[in-house]
Design a protein around this motif. Sequence first.
Motif, PDB file in Angstrom:
ATOM      1  N   GLN A   3       0.840  -1.195   0.000  1.00 52.22           N
ATOM      2  CA  GLN A   3       0.000   0.000   0.000  1.00 52.22           C
ATOM      3  C   GLN A   3       0.875   1.245   0.000  1.00 52.22           C
ATOM      4  O   GLN A   3       1.868   1.319   0.698  1.00 52.22           O
ATOM      5  N   VAL A   4       0.477   2.208  -0.831  1.00 51.80           N
ATOM      6  CA  VAL A   4       1.165   3.502  -0.901  1.00 51.80           C
ATOM      7  C   VAL A   4       0.228   4.532  -0.287  1.00 51.80           C
ATOM      8  O   VAL A   4      -0.984   4.473  -0.496  1.00 51.80           O
ATOM      9  N   GLU A   5       0.794   5.464   0.483  1.00 54.85           N
ATOM     10  CA  GLU A   5      -0.029   6.472   1.159  1.00 54.85           C
ATOM     11  C   GLU A   5       0.615   7.847   1.056  1.00 54.85           C
ATOM     12  O   GLU A   5       1.819   7.990   1.210  1.00 54.85           O
ATOM     13  N   VAL A  90      -8.120   5.426  -2.939  1.00 58.78           N
ATOM     14  CA  VAL A  90      -9.139   5.989  -2.053  1.00 58.78           C
ATOM     15  C   VAL A  90      -8.562   7.256  -1.437  1.00 58.78           C
ATOM     16  O   VAL A  90      -7.461   7.235  -0.872  1.00 58.78           O
ATOM     17  N   THR A  91      -9.306   8.355  -1.561  1.00 57.13           N
ATOM     18  CA  THR A  91      -8.885   9.622  -0.957  1.00 57.13           C
ATOM     19  C   THR A  91      -9.886   9.998   0.116  1.00 57.13           C
ATOM     20  O   THR A  91     -11.097  10.011  -0.131  1.00 57.13           O
ATOM     21  N   THR A 109      -4.484   9.877   0.676  1.00 58.53           N
ATOM     22  CA  THR A 109      -4.777   9.010  -0.459  1.00 58.53           C
ATOM     23  C   THR A 109      -3.968   7.737  -0.307  1.00 58.53           C
ATOM     24  O   THR A 109      -2.773   7.784  -0.011  1.00 58.53           O
ATOM     25  N   THR A 110      -4.645   6.601  -0.504  1.00 60.04           N
ATOM     26  CA  THR A 110      -3.975   5.302  -0.447  1.00 60.04           C
ATOM     27  C   THR A 110      -4.317   4.522  -1.721  1.00 60.04           C
ATOM     28  O   THR A 110      -5.370   4.735  -2.324  1.00 60.04           O
ATOM     29  N   TRP A 111      -3.411   3.643  -2.118  1.00 61.07           N
ATOM     30  CA  TRP A 111      -3.673   2.725  -3.224  1.00 61.07           C
ATOM     31  C   TRP A 111      -2.685   1.577  -3.144  1.00 61.07           C
ATOM     32  O   TRP A 111      -1.675   1.664  -2.457  1.00 61.07           O
ATOM     33  N   GLN A 112      -3.008   0.490  -3.844  1.00 62.38           N
ATOM     34  CA  GLN A 112      -2.110  -0.657  -3.913  1.00 62.38           C
ATOM     35  C   GLN A 112      -1.068  -0.376  -4.975  1.00 62.38           C
ATOM     36  O   GLN A 112      -1.396  -0.218  -6.146  1.00 62.38           O
ATOM     37  N   ARG A 123       6.528   3.922  -4.297  1.00 58.13           N
ATOM     38  CA  ARG A 123       6.402   4.175  -2.855  1.00 58.13           C
ATOM     39  C   ARG A 123       7.303   5.324  -2.402  1.00 58.13           C
ATOM     40  O   ARG A 123       6.991   6.033  -1.461  1.00 58.13           O
ATOM     41  N   THR A 124       8.442   5.513  -3.105  1.00 55.78           N
ATOM     42  CA  THR A 124       9.390   6.558  -2.739  1.00 55.78           C
ATOM     43  C   THR A 124       8.958   7.933  -3.233  1.00 55.78           C
ATOM     44  O   THR A 124       9.016   8.912  -2.489  1.00 55.78           O
ATOM     45  N   PHE A 125       8.510   8.027  -4.490  1.00 56.25           N
ATOM     46  CA  PHE A 125       8.283   9.338  -5.104  1.00 56.25           C
ATOM     47  C   PHE A 125       6.824   9.756  -5.233  1.00 56.25           C
ATOM     48  O   PHE A 125       6.528  10.949  -5.193  1.00 56.25           O
ATOM     49  N   ALA A 126       5.912   8.808  -5.410  1.00 55.82           N
ATOM     50  CA  ALA A 126       4.501   9.166  -5.626  1.00 55.82           C
ATOM     51  C   ALA A 126       3.905   9.953  -4.451  1.00 55.82           C
ATOM     52  O   ALA A 126       3.203  10.938  -4.684  1.00 55.82           O
TER      53      ALA A 126
END
Length: 147
Positions: A3-5, A90-91, A109-112, A123-126
């Motif tokens: 998951q990225v947040e 999802v935001t 905001t999170t997403w897979q 995961r580092t830059f987004a």
Amino acid sequence: MGQVEATTQREIAADPEDVFDALADYSGTRKQLLPEQFSEFEVREGGDGKGTLVHWKLQATSKRVRDCLLEVDEPTDGQLVEKDRNSSMVTTWVVTPAGEKRAQVVVTTTWQGAGGVGGFFERTFAPKGLGRIYDAILANLAAHMEK
């Protein structure tokens, strides 16, 4: 895959209910708050908070454009949730009181994310890039509310 947040926040000198109402007003105020990374904004159903279906394209980087079709919900007071039908994104916008006639707005905001090396870079830059985009929205919201 993980998951990225991305989370951004800002205090705004305005009544929290008024700030929430501005964010939830997809058929009016929300479009005015969006920076240049957003295009093709269109309300497809509703237009005010829960039950709204809104479309836009988000150009996160020069090469990455997300086609977003978002269902809007209001699970609790002061909370606006946008779920993308086209992805796992999802935001969540949360507006809470921060003193007299002041509101704290937190957007997450999170997403897979992708796996492997691509996922590492995502995961580092987004989160930083998305944070800048949401900083611009919150700055526009503050300018709109504090006039």
